[in-house]
Design a protein around this motif. Structure first.
Motif, PDB file in Angstrom:
ATOM      1  N   ARG A   1       1.011  -1.107  -0.213  1.00 60.72           N
ATOM      2  CA  ARG A   1       0.031  -0.080   0.037  1.00 60.72           C
ATOM      3  C   ARG A   1       0.876   1.332  -0.182  1.00 60.72           C
ATOM      4  N   ASN A   2       0.609   2.099  -0.899  1.00 57.96           N
ATOM      5  CA  ASN A   2       1.389   3.320  -1.019  1.00 57.96           C
ATOM      6  C   ASN A   2       1.152   4.391   0.013  1.00 57.96           C
ATOM      7  N   THR A   3       1.869   4.460   1.113  1.00 56.80           N
ATOM      8  CA  THR A   3       1.492   5.054   2.205  1.00 56.80           C
ATOM      9  C   THR A   3       2.080   6.576   2.398  1.00 56.80           C
ATOM     10  N   LEU A   4       3.515   6.534   2.167  1.00 59.70           N
ATOM     11  CA  LEU A   4       4.113   7.837   2.562  1.00 59.70           C
ATOM     12  C   LEU A   4       5.266   8.100   1.694  1.00 59.70           C
ATOM     13  N   ARG A   5       5.433   9.427   1.366  1.00 64.26           N
ATOM     14  CA  ARG A   5       6.433   9.713   0.410  1.00 64.26           C
ATOM     15  C   ARG A   5       7.111  11.249   0.890  1.00 64.26           C
ATOM     16  N   TYR A   6       8.493  11.127   0.729  1.00 65.66           N
ATOM     17  CA  TYR A   6       9.212  12.183   1.252  1.00 65.66           C
ATOM     18  C   TYR A   6      10.151  12.763   0.463  1.00 65.66           C
ATOM     19  N   PRO A   7      10.466  14.010   0.296  1.00 73.20           N
ATOM     20  CA  PRO A   7      11.402  14.685  -0.573  1.00 73.20           C
ATOM     21  C   PRO A   7      12.645  14.273  -0.163  1.00 73.20           C
ATOM     22  N   GLY A   8      13.782  13.815  -1.022  1.00 69.62           N
ATOM     23  CA  GLY A   8      15.161  13.288  -0.481  1.00 69.62           C
ATOM     24  C   GLY A   8      16.054  13.913  -1.829  1.00 69.62           C
TER      25      GLY A   8
END
Length: 168
Positions: free
Chosen positions: A123-130
């Motif tokens: 399940r696609n839950t979190l995304r963060y800039p990196g």
């Protein structure tokens, strides 16, 4: 905030990272219009057992970034040693990467590739800039494995396991 100047260049950094052997995965999903998405990724890793979380990253410039950021599910297909052609196919600019690849729909319709040594349905839950990438953290809802040897990438090329090192 300004970053301090690096004492090395990007090429040195990339080549040094290449000394860390990784498995090869193909991340697959369905776009909003139902079309299939897939790309080769070796930045995959585990984060947590409870809850079961994995992590991987994608270049900000990727043509499938928006689709992967907005899909509900994706699959992480860990390629087996004999799937080098699949790795190359999904790393290419070929338009229909799924044309000659055997797969079945997983959670949310995300393609699960046949013959892999492991598959995680996420399940696609979190995304963060990196930096120049986006970092995906997903919750594994299903996984499966086989005893097939994985496809390995090391020092800029494919490699294979040579067996377990002797115990100390």
């Amino acid at each position: 905030m300004n970053s301090p100047a690096l004492a090395f260049d990007a090429t040195t950094f990339r080549r040094t990272l290449g000394m860390f052997a990784t498995g090869i995965t193909v991340i697959t999903a369905r776009n909003r219009d139902g079309s299939l998405i897939g790309l080769t990724v070796n930045s995959f890793n585990s984060v947590s057992l409870d809850p079961p979380l994995i992590i991987w990253s994608l270049a900000n410039t990727s043509s499938v970034r928006e689709a992967l950021e907005t899909c509900e599910y994706y699959a992480v297909n860990v390629l087996a040693r004999d799937q080098m052609e699949i790795s190359n196919l999904f790393a290419s600019k070929t338009a229909d990467r799924f044309k000659d690849v055997e797969w079945e729909p997983g959670l949310g319709g995300a393609p699960v590739l046949a013959g892999c040594c492991a598959v995680f349905e996420v399940r696609n839950t979190l995304r963060y800039p990196g930096g120049d990438h986006v970092i995906f953290v997903g919750e594994v809802e299903r996984c499966d494995r086989s005893e097939r040897e994985p496809l390995i990438f090391f020092n800029g090329r494919y490699a294979s396991l040579a067996g377990n090192p002797a115990s100390a």
